[in-house]
Design an enzyme around this catalytic site. Structure first.
Site, PDB file in Angstrom:
ATOM      1  N   LYS A  46      -0.461 -24.408  60.749  1.00  0.00           N
ATOM      2  CA  LYS A  46      -1.524 -25.225  61.323  1.00  0.00           C
ATOM      3  C   LYS A  46      -2.754 -24.392  61.664  1.00  0.00           C
ATOM      4  O   LYS A  46      -2.732 -23.163  61.652  1.00  0.00           O
ATOM      5  CB  LYS A  46      -0.999 -25.980  62.549  1.00  0.00           C
ATOM      6  CG  LYS A  46      -0.026 -27.092  62.159  1.00  0.00           C
ATOM      7  CD  LYS A  46       0.401 -27.950  63.344  1.00  0.00           C
ATOM      8  CE  LYS A  46       1.288 -29.098  62.879  1.00  0.00           C
ATOM      9  NZ  LYS A  46       1.749 -29.929  64.015  1.00  0.00           N
ATOM     10  N   ARG A  70      10.055 -26.949  63.066  1.00  0.00           N
ATOM     11  CA  ARG A  70       9.714 -27.668  61.830  1.00  0.00           C
ATOM     12  C   ARG A  70       8.800 -26.757  61.020  1.00  0.00           C
ATOM     13  O   ARG A  70       7.693 -26.444  61.453  1.00  0.00           O
ATOM     14  CB  ARG A  70       9.026 -28.990  62.176  1.00  0.00           C
ATOM     15  CG  ARG A  70       8.634 -29.853  60.977  1.00  0.00           C
ATOM     16  CD  ARG A  70       7.975 -31.138  61.471  1.00  0.00           C
ATOM     17  NE  ARG A  70       7.605 -32.022  60.370  1.00  0.00           N
ATOM     18  CZ  ARG A  70       6.462 -31.982  59.703  1.00  0.00           C
ATOM     19  NH1 ARG A  70       5.534 -31.071  60.033  1.00  0.00           N
ATOM     20  NH2 ARG A  70       6.211 -32.836  58.721  1.00  0.00           N
TER      21      ARG A  70
END
Length: 278
Positions: free
Chosen positions: A221, A256
Site C-alpha cells: 500500500k 493479508r
C-alpha cells in the site's frame, strides 16, 4: 483463538497468512493478472505452496478512486473462481466483498469467510452474515473508495477507529454472529493519511487487547511506498514484509499479503527465535 465454519476450523494461536487473489482488471497492484479461472487457480496453488492459510478472492477494486461495479459483474468475476478453487484445493476461502448476494452465492460455491471493507453496513449485510453463520472480517473505512483519500481527518485516529470497530462488532453480535467468528481490520489506506496508518500500526496491540482476532492488511500500500520512497507497488515487497512482521510482533493473528513466500520466510525466522526461548 480460532474461527470456524461448517467443517472448517482455523487455529489463530499462531500467525496465519491470507494470500490476495484479485480477479479484477483494475486492482492497484495486480489488476488483470488473474481474471480468468485458470490463472486464478494457478496463482492460488502457488500461494498455498508458499504458505498461505487463506485465499482472499476479490471481484471489485477498492483502491483509492475506484468506481463501483455492479453486483452481477462481481458475481460473474468471483463465483467461477470460488467454485474452481473449492473443488480443487484444500484451503479456506475468503471473499472480499460488501454485497450480501455475492457472499451468499460464494458460500454456496464453497467460500468460508466474509471480508468486508464496509463492515457489513450495506442493507441486509448483517442479517445475511448471521443467517450464513460465516466468520466475518469487519474493516474500518472513512468515506468510500471514490473519495476516502481526499484529506482524511481524525481528532484521535486510534480512538475513532477503535470505537467504530467495537460498535460494529457489537452490532454483529446483536444479530446473532458469534463473537469468536468476528475479526477486526484497522483499514490501512482506507481514508487515512500516511501518519494515520503508521500510528495505527504502532497502536495495533491496543486493538488486539479488545479480545478479537486482528487482521493486518498493508501489503504494497501507499504507506509502504511513502516510507520507502517507492512509487511502484510491485517494488514494495521488502517494506510490506517488514510491515507484516511488525503486525505479528504486535499481536495480529492474520496478515493479508500479495507476497506469501517472502512473508512466510520472515515469520519462520521470528518463530524460530521464539522457540529458542523454550
Amino acid at each position: 483463538m480460532k474461527i470456524t465454519f461448517k467443517d472448517r476450523t482455523l487455529d489463530l494461536n499462531s500467525s496465519r497468512i491470507m494470500g490476495i487473489l484479485n480477479v479484477t482488471p483494475d486492482s492497484f497492484s495486480d489488476g488483470g493478472r488473474y481474471n480468468n479461472t485458470d490463472k486464478a487457480l494457478s496463482h492460488a496453488q502457488m500461494m498455498i505452496k508458499d504458505g498461505a492459510d487463506i485465499i482472499d478472492i476479490g471481484g471489485e477494486s477498492t483502491r483509492p478512486g475506484a468506481t463501483p461495479v455492479s453486483v452481477q459483474e462481481e458475481l460473474d468475476r468471483v463465483i467461477p473462481v470460488v467454485e474452481r478453487i473449492s473443488k480443487n484445493l484444500d484451503v479456506m476461502i475468503s471473499i472480499d466483498t460488501s454485497q450480501p448476494l455475492v457472499m451468499s452465492e460464494a458460500v454456496k460455491a464453497g467460500a468460508h469467510i466474509w471480508n468486508d471493507i464496509r463492515a457489513l453496513r450495506l442493507d441486509n449485510a448483517l442479517e445475511t452474515a448471521a443467517k450464513l453463520c460465516v466468520p466475518v472480517i469487519l474493516m474500518h473505512m472513512q468515506g468510500n473508495p471514490k473519495t476516502m483519500q481526499v484529506d482524511p481527518h481524525y481528532d484521535d485516529v486510534t480512538k475513532e477507529v477503535k470505537d467504530f470497530l467495537i460498535n460494529r462488532a457489537n452490532d454483529a453480535i446483536n444479530v446473532g454472529i458469534k463473537k469468536e467468528n468476528i475479526i477486526l481490520d484497522l483499514g490501512f489506506g482506507f481514508g487515512k493519511s500516511v501518519k494515520h496508518n503508521f500510528t495505527l500500526l504502532d497502536k495495533m496491540d491496543e486493538f488486539v487487547s479488545l479480545g478479537y482476532p486482528v487482521l493486518s492488511a498493508l501489503s504494497r500500500k501507499s504507506m509502504i511506498g511513502a516510507a520507502c520512497s517507492i512509487d511502484c507497488p510491485e517494488n514494495r515487497v521488502t517494506g510490506s514484509v517488514a510491515g507484516a512482521l511488525i503486525s505479528i510482533m504486535k499481536g495480529a493473528q492474520i496478515v493479508r499479503v500479495h507476497d506469501v513466500k517472502e512473508t512466510k520466510q520472515a515469520f519462520d525466522v521470528y518463530r524460530s527465535m521464539l522457540e529458542s526461548r523454550k
